[in-house]
Design a protein around this motif. Sequence first.
Motif, PDB file in Angstrom:
ATOM      1  N   ALA A 196     -18.280 -37.137 -22.186  1.00 25.92           N
ATOM      2  CA  ALA A 196     -17.739 -38.378 -21.615  1.00 25.92           C
ATOM      3  C   ALA A 196     -16.417 -38.761 -22.268  1.00 25.92           C
ATOM      4  CB  ALA A 196     -18.762 -39.510 -21.770  1.00 25.92           C
ATOM      5  N   PRO A 197     -15.366 -37.964 -22.051  1.00 27.31           N
ATOM      6  CA  PRO A 197     -14.067 -38.291 -22.637  1.00 27.31           C
ATOM      7  C   PRO A 197     -13.328 -39.375 -21.857  1.00 27.31           C
ATOM      8  CG  PRO A 197     -13.897 -36.297 -21.331  1.00 27.31           C
ATOM      9  CD  PRO A 197     -15.344 -36.723 -21.278  1.00 27.31           C
ATOM     10  N   PHE A 198     -12.211 -39.837 -22.422  1.00 27.68           N
ATOM     11  CA  PHE A 198     -11.298 -40.718 -21.699  1.00 27.68           C
ATOM     12  C   PHE A 198      -9.883 -40.441 -22.170  1.00 27.68           C
ATOM     13  CE2 PHE A 198     -12.980 -43.057 -25.325  1.00 27.68           C
ATOM     14  CZ  PHE A 198     -11.868 -43.647 -25.911  1.00 27.68           C
ATOM     15  N   ASP A 199      -8.905 -41.057 -21.523  1.00 27.29           N
ATOM     16  CA  ASP A 199      -7.515 -40.687 -21.723  1.00 27.29           C
ATOM     17  C   ASP A 199      -6.928 -41.349 -22.972  1.00 27.29           C
ATOM     18  OD1 ASP A 199      -5.209 -39.253 -20.987  1.00 27.29           O
ATOM     19  OD2 ASP A 199      -4.335 -41.047 -20.087  1.00 27.29           O
ATOM     20  N   ASP A 200      -7.232 -40.750 -24.101  1.00 28.70           N
ATOM     21  CA  ASP A 200      -6.713 -41.150 -25.400  1.00 28.70           C
ATOM     22  C   ASP A 200      -6.372 -39.859 -26.146  1.00 28.70           C
ATOM     23  OD1 ASP A 200      -6.735 -43.218 -27.881  1.00 28.70           O
ATOM     24  OD2 ASP A 200      -7.798 -41.371 -28.456  1.00 28.70           O
ATOM     25  N   ARG A 218     -18.639 -23.463 -21.139  1.00 31.50           N
ATOM     26  CA  ARG A 218     -19.667 -22.735 -20.378  1.00 31.50           C
ATOM     27  C   ARG A 218     -21.046 -23.376 -20.495  1.00 31.50           C
ATOM     28  NH1 ARG A 218     -18.489 -20.380 -25.082  1.00 31.50           N
ATOM     29  NH2 ARG A 218     -20.189 -19.784 -26.502  1.00 31.50           N
ATOM     30  N   VAL A 219     -21.300 -24.175 -21.550  1.00 31.69           N
ATOM     31  CA  VAL A 219     -22.622 -24.789 -21.710  1.00 31.69           C
ATOM     32  C   VAL A 219     -22.634 -26.258 -21.293  1.00 31.69           C
ATOM     33  CG1 VAL A 219     -23.261 -23.176 -23.541  1.00 31.69           C
ATOM     34  CG2 VAL A 219     -22.282 -25.410 -24.160  1.00 31.69           C
ATOM     35  N   ILE A 220     -21.495 -26.748 -20.803  1.00 30.75           N
ATOM     36  CA  ILE A 220     -21.377 -28.155 -20.403  1.00 30.75           C
ATOM     37  C   ILE A 220     -21.408 -28.234 -18.882  1.00 30.75           C
ATOM     38  CG2 ILE A 220     -19.910 -30.208 -20.439  1.00 30.75           C
ATOM     39  CD1 ILE A 220     -18.806 -29.037 -23.148  1.00 30.75           C
ATOM     40  N   ASP A 221     -22.361 -28.981 -18.342  1.00 28.15           N
ATOM     41  CA  ASP A 221     -22.587 -29.007 -16.903  1.00 28.15           C
ATOM     42  C   ASP A 221     -21.754 -30.049 -16.172  1.00 28.15           C
ATOM     43  OD1 ASP A 221     -25.047 -27.093 -16.677  1.00 28.15           O
ATOM     44  OD2 ASP A 221     -25.509 -28.442 -18.348  1.00 28.15           O
ATOM     45  N   TYR A 222     -21.487 -31.180 -16.819  1.00 23.26           N
ATOM     46  CA  TYR A 222     -20.776 -32.267 -16.152  1.00 23.26           C
ATOM     47  C   TYR A 222     -19.776 -32.909 -17.108  1.00 23.26           C
ATOM     48  CZ  TYR A 222     -25.217 -31.823 -13.646  1.00 23.26           C
ATOM     49  OH  TYR A 222     -26.322 -31.325 -13.014  1.00 23.26           O
ATOM     50  N   VAL A 223     -18.668 -33.385 -16.527  1.00 25.05           N
ATOM     51  CA  VAL A 223     -17.670 -34.141 -17.285  1.00 25.05           C
ATOM     52  C   VAL A 223     -17.694 -35.574 -16.763  1.00 25.05           C
ATOM     53  CG1 VAL A 223     -15.249 -34.351 -17.946  1.00 25.05           C
ATOM     54  CG2 VAL A 223     -16.258 -32.070 -17.607  1.00 25.05           C
ATOM     55  N   ASN A 224     -18.315 -36.465 -17.523  1.00 24.99           N
ATOM     56  CA  ASN A 224     -18.363 -37.884 -17.163  1.00 24.99           C
ATOM     57  C   ASN A 224     -17.063 -38.546 -17.629  1.00 24.99           C
ATOM     58  OD1 ASN A 224     -20.967 -37.485 -16.302  1.00 24.99           O
ATOM     59  ND2 ASN A 224     -21.867 -39.115 -17.517  1.00 24.99           N
ATOM     60  N   PHE A 225     -15.982 -38.294 -16.912  1.00 25.91           N
ATOM     61  CA  PHE A 225     -14.703 -38.828 -17.375  1.00 25.91           C
ATOM     62  C   PHE A 225     -14.653 -40.336 -17.143  1.00 25.91           C
ATOM     63  CE2 PHE A 225     -10.266 -39.647 -17.902  1.00 25.91           C
ATOM     64  CZ  PHE A 225      -9.934 -38.780 -18.937  1.00 25.91           C
ATOM     65  N   GLN A 226     -14.259 -41.073 -18.185  1.00 27.35           N
ATOM     66  CA  GLN A 226     -14.263 -42.533 -18.124  1.00 27.35           C
ATOM     67  C   GLN A 226     -12.980 -43.031 -17.442  1.00 27.35           C
ATOM     68  OE1 GLN A 226     -15.526 -44.585 -21.774  1.00 27.35           O
ATOM     69  NE2 GLN A 226     -16.273 -42.632 -22.571  1.00 27.35           N
ATOM     70  N   PHE A 227     -12.951 -42.936 -16.129  1.00 29.60           N
ATOM     71  CA  PHE A 227     -11.767 -43.377 -15.388  1.00 29.60           C
ATOM     72  C   PHE A 227     -11.571 -44.891 -15.487  1.00 29.60           C
ATOM     73  CE2 PHE A 227     -12.615 -39.267 -13.346  1.00 29.60           C
ATOM     74  CZ  PHE A 227     -11.333 -38.724 -13.353  1.00 29.60           C
ATOM     75  N   TYR A 228     -12.612 -45.620 -15.839  1.00 29.19           N
ATOM     76  CA  TYR A 228     -12.492 -47.073 -16.004  1.00 29.19           C
ATOM     77  C   TYR A 228     -11.766 -47.455 -17.288  1.00 29.19           C
ATOM     78  CZ  TYR A 228     -16.897 -45.777 -18.285  1.00 29.19           C
ATOM     79  OH  TYR A 228     -17.862 -45.149 -19.038  1.00 29.19           O
ATOM     80  N   ALA A 229     -11.455 -46.469 -18.138  1.00 31.74           N
ATOM     81  CA  ALA A 229     -10.681 -46.756 -19.345  1.00 31.74           C
ATOM     82  C   ALA A 229      -9.181 -46.836 -19.050  1.00 31.74           C
ATOM     83  CB  ALA A 229     -10.941 -45.692 -20.411  1.00 31.74           C
ATOM     84  N   TYR A 230      -8.767 -46.437 -17.855  1.00 29.93           N
ATOM     85  CA  TYR A 230      -7.380 -46.648 -17.445  1.00 29.93           C
ATOM     86  C   TYR A 230      -7.163 -48.139 -17.182  1.00 29.93           C
ATOM     87  CZ  TYR A 230      -6.686 -41.604 -16.754  1.00 29.93           C
ATOM     88  OH  TYR A 230      -6.566 -40.252 -16.946  1.00 29.93           O
ATOM     89  N   ASP A 231      -5.901 -48.533 -17.011  1.00 28.63           N
ATOM     90  CA  ASP A 231      -5.574 -49.941 -16.784  1.00 28.63           C
ATOM     91  C   ASP A 231      -6.284 -50.476 -15.541  1.00 28.63           C
ATOM     92  OD1 ASP A 231      -3.927 -49.964 -18.983  1.00 28.63           O
ATOM     93  OD2 ASP A 231      -2.090 -49.619 -17.831  1.00 28.63           O
ATOM     94  N   GLU A 232      -6.661 -51.724 -15.615  1.00 29.11           N
ATOM     95  CA  GLU A 232      -7.305 -52.374 -14.481  1.00 29.11           C
ATOM     96  C   GLU A 232      -6.334 -52.481 -13.311  1.00 29.11           C
ATOM     97  OE1 GLU A 232      -9.417 -56.688 -13.394  1.00 29.11           O
ATOM     98  OE2 GLU A 232      -8.693 -56.271 -15.425  1.00 29.11           O
TER      99      GLU A 232
END
Length: 308
Positions: free
Chosen positions: A190-194, A210-224
């Motif tokens: 679950a990374p975000f843009d930092d 290869r062992v990571i199934d999903y990337v829960n990218f925190q798009f809500y961490a961008y500006d509102e």
Amino acid sequence: MEYSSKLIIFIFQLTLIIFATSSSTAAAANNNSNLFREYIGAEFNGVKFSDLPINQNVDFHFILSFAIDYTTTTSTPTNGNFNVFWDTDNLTPSQVSAIKSRNPNVKVALSLGGDTAADGHPAYFNPTSVESWLPNAVASLTKIIQSYNLDGIDIDYEHFKSTPEVFAECIGRLVSTLKNNGVISFASIAPFDDEQVQSHYTALWRSYGRVIDYVNFQFYAYDEGISVEKFLGYFAEQSLNYGGGKVLVSFISDGSGGLGPRDGFFTACSRLKSEGNLHGIFVWSADDSLGLGFKYEKMSQSLLAISH
């Protein structure tokens, strides 16, 4: 005769074009997913699994938040000895079993790290060494996962006192070991843009994607208040950063960051779905959505369930 030959050639070429177009469309559609994921338990406001609407036509993942390798009474790191920091009064092992029994499409995972530990201190990733942290982490997490009958693991560390290389080795080998031991069946990050966050997670991705199934990218961490086009641009950028990964789109329940569910999020999702790039949706968090009646969870699942 010449006219007839030209007509036959034209029809043959048209058939090839139609076939290529339909094949391309089918391939794009196959990249869509009906996966819906929601974090739960971090805010101790009494939310329960059973409070959430569950569409039987989606794959539904609850993500318990959080397990942290800190002691339960202080903010002292314990070098891989994880403890439960979610709402254990309302999210118990028996309740995990009950929600999974009633809903065969539900799986439950736990998330590691988060923003803060006890007393609001940052939840640092701070191992003594890879070799000392790893066996502690495997043992302590196996105990928690098996006692709660969990299915997967999510990595949501946001603060670091280690190098990206150490983080990659610790987490990559942890996920690999838990999978090889049959303790978990899936894993996400679950990374975000930092800059610091991305340096750690992209190092992990390069070595152990290869062992990571999903990337829960925190798009809500961008500006509102970002636009649909800006959101789609960010999605394209992160899809490159985690090349080959299933990057899920996301929103925060209160709309306080990124593209909110009231401001075009579902328009963006529909665009991605039409392009065959909607790998799933996740929400932070059930705790905040409790007072909103889970309106946007229902909308998300309805979108994912239709001809995914």
